[in-house]
Design a protein around this motif. Sequence first.
Motif, short mmCIF file in Angstrom:
data_model
loop_
_atom_site.label_atom_id
_atom_site.label_comp_id
_atom_site.label_asym_id
_atom_site.label_seq_id
_atom_site.Cartn_x
_atom_site.Cartn_y
_atom_site.Cartn_z
N GLN A 177 0.80 -1.15 0.02
CA GLN A 177 0.06 0.06 0.04
C GLN A 177 0.88 1.49 -0.14
OE1 GLN A 177 -1.96 0.83 3.92
NE2 GLN A 177 -0.86 -0.90 4.62
N TYR A 178 2.10 1.25 0.20
CA TYR A 178 3.09 2.17 0.28
C TYR A 178 3.80 2.45 -1.00
CZ TYR A 178 1.93 1.78 5.21
OH TYR A 178 1.07 1.51 6.45
N GLY A 179 3.51 1.63 -1.95
CA GLY A 179 4.57 1.89 -3.06
C GLY A 179 5.61 1.21 -2.92
N ILE A 180 5.68 0.29 -1.93
CA ILE A 180 7.16 -0.57 -1.70
C ILE A 180 6.56 -2.03 -2.09
CG2 ILE A 180 8.59 -1.43 0.01
CD1 ILE A 180 7.82 0.97 1.95
N THR A 181 7.63 -2.62 -2.95
CA THR A 181 7.24 -4.04 -3.39
C THR A 181 8.73 -4.97 -2.66
OG1 THR A 181 8.86 -3.87 -5.45
CG2 THR A 181 6.31 -3.37 -5.57
N VAL A 182 8.24 -6.17 -2.34
CA VAL A 182 9.13 -7.10 -1.84
C VAL A 182 9.06 -8.31 -2.61
CG1 VAL A 182 9.90 -8.24 0.30
CG2 VAL A 182 8.65 -6.18 0.40
N ASN A 183 10.15 -8.76 -3.19
CA ASN A 183 10.23 -9.76 -4.19
C ASN A 183 11.46 -10.77 -3.85
OD1 ASN A 183 7.85 -9.59 -5.91
ND2 ASN A 183 9.02 -7.47 -6.21
N ASN A 184 11.23 -11.91 -4.17
CA ASN A 184 12.49 -12.95 -4.08
C ASN A 184 12.86 -13.27 -5.28
OD1 ASN A 184 11.76 -12.97 -1.12
ND2 ASN A 184 10.33 -14.31 -1.41
N VAL A 185 14.35 -13.37 -5.57
CA VAL A 185 14.89 -13.93 -6.78
C VAL A 185 15.69 -15.30 -6.61
CG1 VAL A 185 16.88 -13.51 -8.69
CG2 VAL A 185 15.00 -11.57 -8.02
N LEU A 186 15.34 -15.97 -7.23
CA LEU A 186 15.77 -17.64 -6.81
C LEU A 186 16.92 -18.01 -7.74
CD1 LEU A 186 12.40 -19.22 -6.13
CD2 LEU A 186 13.54 -17.62 -4.63
N PRO A 187 18.28 -17.73 -7.78
CA PRO A 187 19.26 -18.31 -8.46
C PRO A 187 19.21 -19.68 -8.37
CG PRO A 187 19.96 -16.64 -7.00
CD PRO A 187 18.75 -16.99 -6.53
N GLY A 188 19.34 -20.44 -9.69
CA GLY A 188 19.77 -21.83 -9.93
C GLY A 188 21.33 -21.97 -9.58
N ALA A 189 21.71 -22.83 -10.39
CA ALA A 189 23.43 -23.14 -10.24
C ALA A 189 23.88 -21.94 -11.14
CB ALA A 189 23.58 -24.73 -10.97
N THR A 190 24.85 -21.14 -10.42
CA THR A 190 25.43 -20.13 -11.06
C THR A 190 27.10 -20.05 -10.80
OG1 THR A 190 23.36 -18.90 -10.49
CG2 THR A 190 25.23 -17.47 -11.12
N LEU A 191 27.70 -19.56 -11.62
CA LEU A 191 28.96 -19.61 -11.60
C LEU A 191 29.65 -18.71 -10.59
CD1 LEU A 191 29.71 -19.81 -15.57
CD2 LEU A 191 30.15 -21.48 -13.88
N THR A 192 29.72 -19.16 -9.38
CA THR A 192 30.24 -18.63 -8.26
C THR A 192 31.07 -19.35 -7.40
OG1 THR A 192 28.25 -18.88 -6.87
CG2 THR A 192 28.26 -17.00 -8.16
N GLU A 193 31.67 -18.73 -6.12
CA GLU A 193 32.55 -19.35 -5.38
C GLU A 193 31.64 -20.59 -4.80
OE1 GLU A 193 35.06 -17.47 -2.67
OE2 GLU A 193 36.05 -16.35 -4.56
N ARG A 194 30.46 -20.21 -4.52
CA ARG A 194 29.37 -20.97 -3.75
C ARG A 194 29.35 -22.29 -4.43
NH1 ARG A 194 26.71 -23.00 0.56
NH2 ARG A 194 24.70 -23.44 0.26
N LEU A 195 29.05 -22.20 -5.85
CA LEU A 195 28.76 -23.32 -6.73
C LEU A 195 30.19 -24.26 -6.52
CD1 LEU A 195 27.10 -24.91 -8.85
CD2 LEU A 195 28.16 -23.32 -10.45
N SER A 196 31.20 -23.58 -6.70
CA SER A 196 32.49 -24.44 -6.63
C SER A 196 32.54 -25.33 -5.55
CB SER A 196 33.70 -23.19 -6.89
OG SER A 196 33.81 -22.79 -8.21
N THR A 197 32.15 -24.59 -4.21
CA THR A 197 32.34 -25.33 -3.24
C THR A 197 31.26 -26.74 -3.23
OG1 THR A 197 32.83 -23.47 -1.91
CG2 THR A 197 31.75 -24.99 -0.60
N ILE A 198 30.14 -26.31 -3.46
CA ILE A 198 28.91 -27.39 -3.92
C ILE A 198 29.50 -28.64 -4.41
CG2 ILE A 198 26.80 -28.01 -4.76
CD1 ILE A 198 25.71 -25.13 -3.65
N ILE A 199 30.27 -28.24 -5.72
CA ILE A 199 30.64 -29.19 -6.64
C ILE A 199 31.82 -30.09 -5.96
CG2 ILE A 199 31.95 -29.61 -8.82
CD1 ILE A 199 30.27 -27.35 -9.97
N ASP A 200 32.64 -29.31 -5.28
CA ASP A 200 33.73 -29.97 -4.62
C ASP A 200 33.15 -30.76 -3.57
OD1 ASP A 200 35.64 -28.54 -6.12
OD2 ASP A 200 35.94 -27.35 -4.79
N THR A 201 32.30 -30.44 -2.78
CA THR A 201 31.76 -31.02 -1.66
C THR A 201 31.05 -32.64 -2.22
OG1 THR A 201 31.40 -29.08 -0.33
CG2 THR A 201 30.23 -31.23 0.49
N LYS A 202 30.31 -32.28 -3.17
CA LYS A 202 29.46 -33.35 -3.70
C LYS A 202 30.49 -34.43 -4.37
CE LYS A 202 25.71 -34.51 -6.94
NZ LYS A 202 24.77 -33.95 -7.63
N ALA A 203 31.53 -34.11 -4.93
CA ALA A 203 32.38 -34.95 -5.73
C ALA A 203 33.32 -35.73 -4.71
CB ALA A 203 33.66 -33.96 -6.37
#
Length: 262
Positions: A177-203
């Motif tokens: 009601q105040y002209g403020i929006t709240v949204n979520n963006v949901l990244p999938g597998a993205t080329l970041t250090e986080r993805l590298s860590t996930i791949i290393d751990t899974k391997a």
Amino acid sequence: MLSLNIKNKTALIAGSTQGIGLACAQMLASLGANCVLIARNEQKLEVAVGTLNREQEQKHAYIIADFQHTEQVKGAITAFLRSNTVDILINNSGGPAGGPITDAKPEDFLNTFQQHLICNHILAQAVIPHMQQAGYGRIVNIISTSVKVPLKNLGVSNTIRAAVAGWAKTMANELGQYGITVNNVLPGATLTERLSTIIDTKASRASMSLEAVEKEMLSEIPAHRFGRPEEIASMVAFLCTPAASYVNGTSIPVDGGRTGSI
């Protein structure tokens, strides 16, 4: 016509010295925003600020705060707002360590809850009064596709990300009601250090090669490639513009089509 330009708006971007957070800051700066980066490493903050566009005479800055210490975050944003205002808030923080939920310790949930939801809430509460007064505000939370479909071996993350999504939806209902929006963006597998860590751990856990893990992950993505940080940032930036004024309370996957739900 509603504009994509956010010149003279001030954006506060968390976790913005690398990866998706930095890409968001760079994208918002390219649309004319003054960007304020918040993270814990001052040296990295200085470098990151130096990469931001200034063609529209934007004024960029940074705030030092560690999201593992909520009182530090609260003190830092309180001090900043004594002489500044924020029109756009991008909540973003690195994910917790992976692993089965049955192996998680209670403190793993508590620490992650503080780092993500509580810090998000502290920042939001601090900047909302100005947004209400201005009749314009954008809050975008960078979460995960696990909000739609829980991901394997990310038990703590799945749990807390879902909590953040519920928090955001509730806030969107209250602030629209105040002209403020709240949204979520949901990244999938993205080329970041986080993805590298996930791949290393899974391997390591599955006794697989890194190449085999990557191939398996890519086979689940219709686009047959990992995302780039700037592709996530493009969605975030759009949600921050006047053109997105009627998009509110949503959770939008940006994942190359991987998420198995409509």
